[in-house]
Write a protein that holds these residues in place. Structure first.
Motif, mmCIF file in Angstrom:
data_model
loop_
_atom_site.group_PDB
_atom_site.id
_atom_site.type_symbol
_atom_site.label_atom_id
_atom_site.label_comp_id
_atom_site.label_asym_id
_atom_site.label_seq_id
_atom_site.Cartn_x
_atom_site.Cartn_y
_atom_site.Cartn_z
ATOM 1 N N ARG A 283 0.870 -1.179 0.000
ATOM 2 C CA ARG A 283 0.000 0.000 0.000
ATOM 3 C C ARG A 283 0.901 1.221 0.000
ATOM 4 N N VAL A 284 0.739 2.064 -1.009
ATOM 5 C CA VAL A 284 1.617 3.221 -1.119
ATOM 6 C C VAL A 284 0.798 4.498 -1.078
ATOM 7 N N HIS A 285 1.445 5.568 -0.674
ATOM 8 C CA HIS A 285 0.791 6.860 -0.592
ATOM 9 C C HIS A 285 0.376 7.339 -1.990
ATOM 10 N N ALA A 286 -0.673 8.131 -2.044
ATOM 11 C CA ALA A 286 -1.216 8.545 -3.332
ATOM 12 C C ALA A 286 -0.204 9.290 -4.189
ATOM 13 N N ARG A 287 0.785 9.937 -3.530
ATOM 14 C CA ARG A 287 1.736 10.726 -4.314
ATOM 15 C C ARG A 287 2.887 9.882 -4.850
ATOM 16 N N GLU A 288 2.965 8.614 -4.406
ATOM 17 C CA GLU A 288 4.111 7.786 -4.785
ATOM 18 C C GLU A 288 3.696 6.556 -5.563
ATOM 19 N N VAL A 289 2.569 6.674 -6.313
ATOM 20 C CA VAL A 289 2.042 5.503 -6.993
ATOM 21 C C VAL A 289 2.885 5.174 -8.216
ATOM 22 N N PRO A 290 3.418 3.949 -8.322
ATOM 23 C CA PRO A 290 4.184 3.570 -9.507
ATOM 24 C C PRO A 290 3.256 3.245 -10.674
ATOM 25 N N VAL A 291 3.825 2.937 -11.822
ATOM 26 C CA VAL A 291 3.063 2.615 -13.023
ATOM 27 C C VAL A 291 3.300 1.143 -13.335
ATOM 28 N N VAL A 292 2.316 0.494 -13.930
ATOM 29 C CA VAL A 292 2.456 -0.919 -14.284
ATOM 30 C C VAL A 292 3.677 -1.086 -15.188
ATOM 31 N N GLY A 293 4.537 -2.042 -14.861
ATOM 32 C CA GLY A 293 5.740 -2.281 -15.649
ATOM 33 C C GLY A 293 6.988 -1.733 -14.999
ATOM 34 N N ASP A 294 6.830 -0.854 -13.990
ATOM 35 C CA ASP A 294 7.994 -0.281 -13.305
ATOM 36 C C ASP A 294 8.834 -1.388 -12.656
ATOM 37 N N GLN A 295 10.159 -1.240 -12.762
ATOM 38 C CA GLN A 295 11.068 -2.131 -12.043
ATOM 39 C C GLN A 295 11.403 -1.469 -10.729
ATOM 40 N N VAL A 296 11.145 -2.168 -9.613
ATOM 41 C CA VAL A 296 11.366 -1.568 -8.294
ATOM 42 C C VAL A 296 12.071 -2.572 -7.404
ATOM 43 N N THR A 297 12.432 -2.123 -6.184
ATOM 44 C CA THR A 297 12.899 -3.076 -5.169
ATOM 45 C C THR A 297 12.024 -2.909 -3.928
ATOM 46 N N LEU A 298 11.894 -4.009 -3.122
ATOM 47 C CA LEU A 298 10.993 -4.024 -1.974
ATOM 48 C C LEU A 298 11.768 -4.213 -0.686
ATOM 49 N N SER A 299 11.231 -3.604 0.417
ATOM 50 C CA SER A 299 11.750 -3.888 1.748
ATOM 51 C C SER A 299 10.586 -3.879 2.731
ATOM 52 N N VAL A 300 10.854 -4.207 4.000
ATOM 53 C CA VAL A 300 9.781 -4.335 4.985
ATOM 54 C C VAL A 300 10.031 -3.429 6.164
ATOM 55 N N LEU A 301 8.918 -2.861 6.714
ATOM 56 C CA LEU A 301 8.949 -2.070 7.940
ATOM 57 C C LEU A 301 8.259 -2.861 9.040
ATOM 58 N N GLY A 302 8.757 -2.772 10.261
ATOM 59 C CA GLY A 302 8.031 -3.318 11.412
ATOM 60 C C GLY A 302 8.127 -4.814 11.574
ATOM 61 N N ASP A 303 7.204 -5.325 12.467
ATOM 62 C CA ASP A 303 7.234 -6.723 12.872
ATOM 63 C C ASP A 303 6.365 -7.592 11.979
ATOM 64 N N ALA A 304 6.605 -8.903 12.051
ATOM 65 C CA ALA A 304 5.729 -9.887 11.419
ATOM 66 C C ALA A 304 5.105 -10.754 12.506
ATOM 67 N N VAL A 305 3.978 -11.405 12.172
ATOM 68 C CA VAL A 305 3.275 -12.270 13.119
ATOM 69 C C VAL A 305 3.260 -13.678 12.554
ATOM 70 N N VAL A 306 3.628 -14.647 13.388
ATOM 71 C CA VAL A 306 3.630 -16.041 12.942
ATOM 72 C C VAL A 306 2.195 -16.557 12.918
ATOM 73 N N VAL A 307 1.787 -17.146 11.813
ATOM 74 C CA VAL A 307 0.457 -17.781 11.720
ATOM 75 C C VAL A 307 0.650 -19.214 11.249
ATOM 76 N N ASP A 308 -0.417 -20.060 11.461
ATOM 77 C CA ASP A 308 -0.254 -21.449 11.060
ATOM 78 C C ASP A 308 -0.569 -21.639 9.590
#
Lengths: 373, 511
Positions: free
Chosen positions: A348-373
């Protein structure tokens, strides 16, 4: 909690409008089971709503949430389990307080106003239910308390209208005022806004919240709309197949879902797998902190808000991915991305930072994760 | 084009429907004309006859007391049926409707065959109450089901007592249905001929029959008939006056009826069964007892029975065809067009609903003697009489089906280039066809049991099953009447079981 159970000792209704009455009761449901015909609709449900809070029960249709509400109102007799409202056990072993002695208000999905009575008379009907027929000398006091309620629910000027002359939103307000006229200690709302348009729904939701505070009432609302549950409730209780899946504060249940199902039900979820050790998990998106101290291969869930999209050339990303779909939502956008190994991610990105279909990007994570089964 | 057509009915349709309405009005026109011909003096002379005030009093007393009894028992049965969880709810639902199928003279026959000495007001009151209670039960139960328990549950949650919930919530929601049903009961009772005449309770309908037979006064029968019609119209009018203008909304029904205590269930089952036992149980018991007596079987003239059965089938099926034919144009007009003319034609066509069979018979006798004497005492007149009497029932069924045909479907056909008549034939009539067939079958079965008009209009020597049963019971030949009663009972039960109301609440609860 020390007071003896006192069923509906009708308070002096001249006090109506003032707020000096019993404090809002906490609601406790323990191991409640209800069978309708041969179907086990509720299978040992627990629920806790603190004094004065608005609890929202949410779940897919058929999960038993309406039946739970009806059981609390006394309209369905449980097979086993207890329901306690304040100091009063209304259902329990050998206890079943009849609906009309519970002083629990109930607002159903349809307004169910009596068509032969005016708006004022419908509200008076609620007053009469709790306080009996009004003597002539008390008429003005009753009228005063009705006027207070009509003002509080925004019904000024509609006193002499008949229900068929009201809009859906007005009818629902009358239903609310009628129930409040009976001075309930606990208010139950069974999808009261489902039939209304979204703007009306928002307005009425705020009216309900304000009224609960103003009159010092505990509330329980049922909805199938997870967004409504998160925005309206002090406590959110998620039900599934007659079982309570999870309950807690909205932010807590959203951030820490108890199961994969609960995670997906409350909103978009990103599921990742990886090896956990020393309070973190190693995933394709990098190492993410875990709350649970587990070790070994696990499945964890994060929210799309935690997935950060870095445009090509900007440092910080861990996993290269391609934008395949953008769902623009005004204030923000939900972006679907595919990594090199074919795995799909959501961000989910802010309205001002919306990429376009086909863009090459890199991803990272903020915060914690929760273990689920 | 179709929008325009919807506002103004085509002239040929109005003409055909108008003819049907005119036919429906004929019996009343001729009874009124004959009464008018008697003049004020003639009417006054009838009123001064010693028996007449007594006849009017008996008719209104019986009508009112049966109506009140049916109102009370009908509401009780409807509440038991819809608000108590019963074992085999469908069986009980079918049971409540069953007495409707039994003609009063058949129920009366059963009682007289068992207790040959009972006569007068009370037996008539009991048997008519048992047979007419479903007129109240069915609409009230439908309205209770439709509204669900939502309003009542809400009132309980506000703290109201049981009695207050009934007066403030339940009663207003069923009032219209209950009064409409009670009206039908009253109309049924004052029109009843077979039941009261077997119990020898003198009322207007039996007096009309006697006056017609003993024709020493040309106007006596007509004036009595006019009084009977007036009584029906006054009651019809007052029912309209008390009809509520506030309508309860249809609410979502909560899943599952709460379980009821065994005592409550037993009470409910008893209340539901009482009427059917009185109206059907006793006649069936009488039939079985008589059948076991070999003598009654020996008395049976099988050839005569077959002949009567064939006659009954022929005239009633022909009557049903006429009724449906007359009903189709009126139903089309009422379902698809608005306006004063459409309302007028439908209203006049419904007139026979308020006319007792004996009045229709008398009116058609006058009509045939005045205009086409050739059809007097001819089977054609009997068939036309059935057509006129039962046309309103067919209109109701067919009209409802035509109203369910979506206007968009007709509009689509019009845009495809079909002419209005082709649209009607290929869409409207096609979709209403099952309803028309149902209506026809229903009318045929009702016509098979018809007694008063059949007595008056049948060709001499022609006997239907109902006539055979009636003539034998009148002379207390109960044994000989058994085969005819049995045949009628079988005929009566078939649609009652096939058309029993379905109970959606009885289905497995959806959680």
């Amino acid at each position: 909690m020390t007071a003896a159970p006192t069923p509906a000792s009708a308070p002096d209704h001249t006090a109506a409008g003032s707020h000096a009455q019993d404090p809002a009761p906490p609601v406790k449901v323990r191991d409640l089971s209800v069978t309708l015909g041969t179907t086990h609709v509720l299978k040992g449900v627990d629920l806790d709503i603190p004094s004065g809070d608005l609890g929202v029960i949410v779940g897919p249709s058929g999960c038993g949430k309406s039946t739970l509400l009806r059981a609390i109102a006394g309209l369905r007799t449980p097979d086993s389990g207890t329901i306690t409202v304040g100091a009063m056990t209304v259902d329990g072993p050998d206890v079943h307080v009849p609906t009309r002695r519970r002083r629990i208000g109930w607002v159903p999905q349809e307004a169910t106003l009596l068509p032969q009575l005016t708006v004022g008379e419908n509200i008076a009907f609620g007053h009469e239910g709790a306080f009996g027929r009004t003597k002539r000398k008390d008429r003005s006091a009753r009228q005063e308390s009705i006027d207070v309620l009509m003002e509080a629910t925004g019904l000024e000027g509609l006193h002499d209208r008949y229900p068929d002359q009201l809009s859906g939103g007005q009818a629902q307000r009358v239903a609310l005022a009628r129930t409040l006229a009976a001075r309930p200690r606990l208010l139950l709302l069974d999808e009261p806004f489902a039939a209304l348009d979204p703007p009306l729904r928002l307005g009425l939701r705020d009216v309900v919240r304000d009224l609960l505070h103003e009159f010092g009432i505990t509330g329980i609302m049922v909805t199938h709309d997870q967004e409504e549950a998160l925005t309206t409730g002090d406590v959110v209780a998620i039900m599934r197949d007659g079982v309570m899946e999870q309950q807690g504060a909205p932010a807590a249940v959203y951030a820490h879902p108890a199961s994969a199902w609960a995670a997906s039900f409350l909103g978009e979820a990103v599921f990742l797998t990886g090896a956990a050790h020393d309070g973190s998990v190693t995933t394709p998106l990098g190492s993410i902190a875990l709350e649970q101290p587990v070790t070994g291969d696990v499945r964890v869930v994060i929210r799309p808000e935690q997935v950060v999209v870095h445009p090509d050339g900007v440092m910080g990303g861990v996993l290269p991915a391609t934008v395949t779909r953008v769902r623009f939502g005004g204030h923000d956008a939900l972006v679907e991305l595919v990594a090199g190994d074919g795995t799909t991610y959501l961000s989910r990105v802010h309205a001002r930072e919306v990429p376009v279909v086909g863009d090459q990007v890199t991803l990272s994570v903020l915060g914690d994760a929760v273990v689920v089964d | 084009m179709s929008v325009r057509a919807a506002s103004r009915p085509p002239a040929p349709l109005v003409a055909v429907a108008g003819v049907a309405a005119l036919l429906a009005a004929i019996p009343l026109i001729y009874v009124v004309a004959r009464t008018g011909a008697a003049g004020l003096d003639g009417i006054a002379a009838v009123w001064e006859r010693p028996r007449v005030p007594m006849l009017v009093r008996n008719t209104t007393t019986l009508g009112a007391s049966v109506a009140v009894a049916s109102l009370v028992s009908g509401i009780a049965v409807a509440v038991a049926l819809t608000r108590v969880r019963l074992p085999a709810p469908r069986v009980f639902a079918a049971l409540t409707a069953l007495p409707l199928a039994v003609p009063s003279y058949l129920a009366a026959f059963g009682w007289l065959a068992t207790f040959p000495t009972i006569h007068g007001f009370w037996p008539a009151w009991l048997v008519l109450t048992a047979t007419t209670t479903p007129y109240v039960t069915l609409p009230v139960a439908a309205s209770l089901r439709q509204h669900g328990a939502a309003h009542a549950e809400l009132a309980y949650s506000l703290g109201h007592s049981r009695w207050r919930v009934f007066t403030a919530v339940t009663w207003p929601s069923i009032r219209s249905a209950a009064f409409a049903g009670t009206l039908l009961v009253f109309l049924y009772v004052i029109a009843d001929f077979g039941g009261v005449s077997l119990f020898r309770y003198p009322v207007l309908s039996t007096a009309i029959h006697q006056a017609y037979g003993a024709s020493f006064d040309r106007y006596y029968a007509a004036v009595l008939a006019a009084m009977l019609v007036l009584l029906a119209l006054v009651v019809l009018w007052s029912e309209r006056r008390v009809r509520s203008r506030h309508h309860f909304t249809v609410t979502r029904t909560a899943p599952g009826t709460p379980a009821s205590s065994p005592a409550k269930r037993l009470l409910a089952m008893g209340a539901i069964s009482l009427g059917p036992v009185l109206a059907i149980g006793v006649p069936v018991f009488a039939l079985v007892v008589r059948l076991l007596q070999a003598q009654s079987v020996r008395e049976t003239d099988l050839g005569r029975l077959t002949e009567s059965a064939v006659t009954t089938l022929t005239v009633s099926v022909a009557g049903a065809v006429v009724a449906v034919m007359l009903a189709i144009p009126v139903a089309t007009l009422a379902a698809k067009y608005r306006g004063r003319l459409a309302t007028l034609i439908e209203g006049v066509s419904s007139l026979p609903l308020a006319l007792p069979g004996i009045v229709v018979g008398l009116g058609l006798v006058y009509f045939s003697l005045r205009t086409v004497p050739a059809i007097y005492q001819n089977a054609v007149l009997l068939v036309v009489a059935y057509g006129i009497m039962f046309m309103p029932k067919a209109i109701g069924t067919i009209r409802a089906a035509m109203e369910r045909v979506p206007a968009e479907l007709e509009n689509v056909a019009t845009t495809l280039g079909y002419r209005p008549l082709a649209v009607w034939w290929k869409v409207t009539a096609r979709l209403a066809r099952p309803a028309a067939i149902t209506a026809g079958l229903l009318v045929a079965v009702i016509a098979m049991k018809e007694l008063p008009a059949t007595i008056m209009l049948r060709p001499t020597g022609t006997n239907t099953l109902a006539i055979d049963l009636w003539t034998r019971t009148e002379i207390a030949e109960y044994g000989a009447a058994v085969p005819y009663a049995l045949a009628l009972l079988v005929i009566a039960m078939v649609p009652a079981i096939a058309l029993a109301p379905r109970t959606p609440r009885a289905a497995a609860p959806t959680p």
